[in-house]
Design a protein around this motif. Structure first.
Motif: not given
Ligand code: PLP
Length: 383
Positions: A57-59, A84, A86, A155, A157-158, A178, A183, A190, A326
């Motif tokens: 995951s990105e986390t 998010w 994370s 970041d 993710a988007h 992410s 996504k 992932g 968010f």
């Molecule tokens: C802006 C942002 N950062 C980080 C994440 C974390 O990604 P992941 O769910 O793959 O850990 C998300 C996911 O929703 C996100 O929208």
């Protein structure tokens, strides 16, 4: 009213995708292996990044990165609260201080000037977000990071497929992606770490798999070399091949999927132009390419006579799903109660946090689906 529920997002999965996952399941090798290696190679080619490390995951990427940078007590990380949870959570888990920065009221992105006002000698890293698929103004952010000797980590993710000034997001610097199911591409769950710093890439690669000196997969032995040793304690964040294969297939059509998102987004803009109760986001004035991860609007409660939450509930009654990207981080329970954050500190973030809503947008959504959304919105506001 629609007979079936329209989710706000849905992964685009073809029969061939299912077949490809089945092929990996039948192959005898389902964890990290050749498919992960290919996904990383394809990702490098697509984004232009020098190094790519796939993870669960990105986390997970964030955790490995914080560890690689030895971030801990005394360090400060600057990031928006409009994100998010994370990144802020990861910083707290490592004992670092999260310094939130307000976003632009209409793009929901941070700018270099606001960030600069929060930089102190303890600032270790700044983590802005390419929001909803628009791109950050990277020129000013890079200059700021260089001036203050802090690391800029995007970041993204988007932002798979997004561009700033003709440059693909991920191509330069350090960024995190992410592959969560909503996504622009998915591997179920992932993430990908992308960097042009080879030392950092290798450290993160080792940390994602127990801190061994090699990856989970050795191309010669078709498995992990049993002689591999721990060079430092690490995590277990490696992406399995049965997931990576989905990513390979999705990445091959991300441009086509993003184009479908773009067409739907433009159509939303047209169809909702006369709906005064909804305030669209504004697009940044600089040159960029949108990947349309989300279609976010703000409910003007004064005009609408209902709150954002009531608006979401009314749409749900009409079988239309929505998202919320968010609810600001700094006013969530733990952040208020344990860390003392208070309303009023980030006005643009808080204003948006009360009003934003993400309308359905995904590549397989049809114009008819979209007409259902628009029709339901008109009906809610008529009422
Ligand atoms: C802006 C942002 N950062 C980080 C994440 C974390 O990604 P992941 O769910 O793959 O850990 C998300 C996911 O929703 C996100 O929208």
């Amino acid at each position: 009213m629609r007979a079936d529920f329209l989710p706000f997002s849905k992964p685009s999965i073809t029969e061939e995708d299912i077949q490809a996952v089945g092929d990996v399941l039948r192959s005898g090798w389902i964890t990290t292996g050749p498919k992960c290696a290919q996904l990383e190679a394809d990702f490098k080619q697509y984004t232009g990044c020098a190094d790519a490390v796939s993870m669960t995951s990105e986390t997970s990427v964030m955790h490995a990165l914080f560890r690689a940078l030895n971030i801990g007590p005394g360090d400060e990380i600057i990031t928006p609260s409009m994100t998010w949870v994370s990144l802020p959570n990861t910083a707290l888990l490592f004992g670092a201080k999260v310094v939130f920065v307000d976003v632009d009221k209409d793009t929901l992105m941070v700018n270099a000037k606001e960030i600069e006002s929060r930089i102190t000698p303890r600032t270790k890293m700044i983590v802005p977000v390419h929001f909803a698929g628009a791109a950050l103004e990277l020129g000013a952010l890079r200059a700021l990071a260089e001036k203050h000797h802090v690391l800029l980590v995007e970041d993204a993710a988007h932002a798979l497929g997004s561009e700033w000034n003709g440059e693909k997001i991920g191509a330069k610097g350090t960024s995190m992606f992410s592959f969560h199911p909503i996504k622009n591409i998915t591997t179920g769950e992932g993430g990908m770490f992308a960097t042009d710093n080879p030392e950092l890439g290798n450290r993160v690669r080792s940390l994602k798999f127990h801190g061994l000196g090699v990856d989970a997969y050795d191309r010669q032995t078709h498995g992990r070399a049993p002689q591999a040793q721990v060079v430092e304690p690490g995590y277990k964040f490696n992406l399995p091949d049965m997931q990576a294969v989905l990513g390979i297939r999705q990445l091959a059509r991300v441009d086509a999927m993003n184009e479908k998102r773009r067409q739907l987004a433009l159509r939303y803009h047209e169809k909702l132009a006369a709906v005064e109760e909804l305030i669209p986001l504004k697009e940044p004035a600089y040159k960029f390419k949108h990947s349309w991860h989300l279609f976010v609007v703000r409910v003007d409660s004064d005009k609408a006579g209902i709150s954002r939450d009531e608006f979401m509930a009314e749409l749900k009654k009409r079988n239309i799903g929505t998202g919320l990207h968010f609810r600001c981080t700094h006013l969530q329970k733990y952040y208020r109660e344990a860390l003392g954050h208070r309303a009023g500190s980030l006005p643009n973030t808080e204003w948006n946090s009360d009003r934003i809503v993400s309308l359905p947008l995904f590549p397989d959504m049809t114009e008819r689906d979209q007409d259902d959304v628009v029709g339901a919105i008109q009906e809610v506001f008529r009422k």
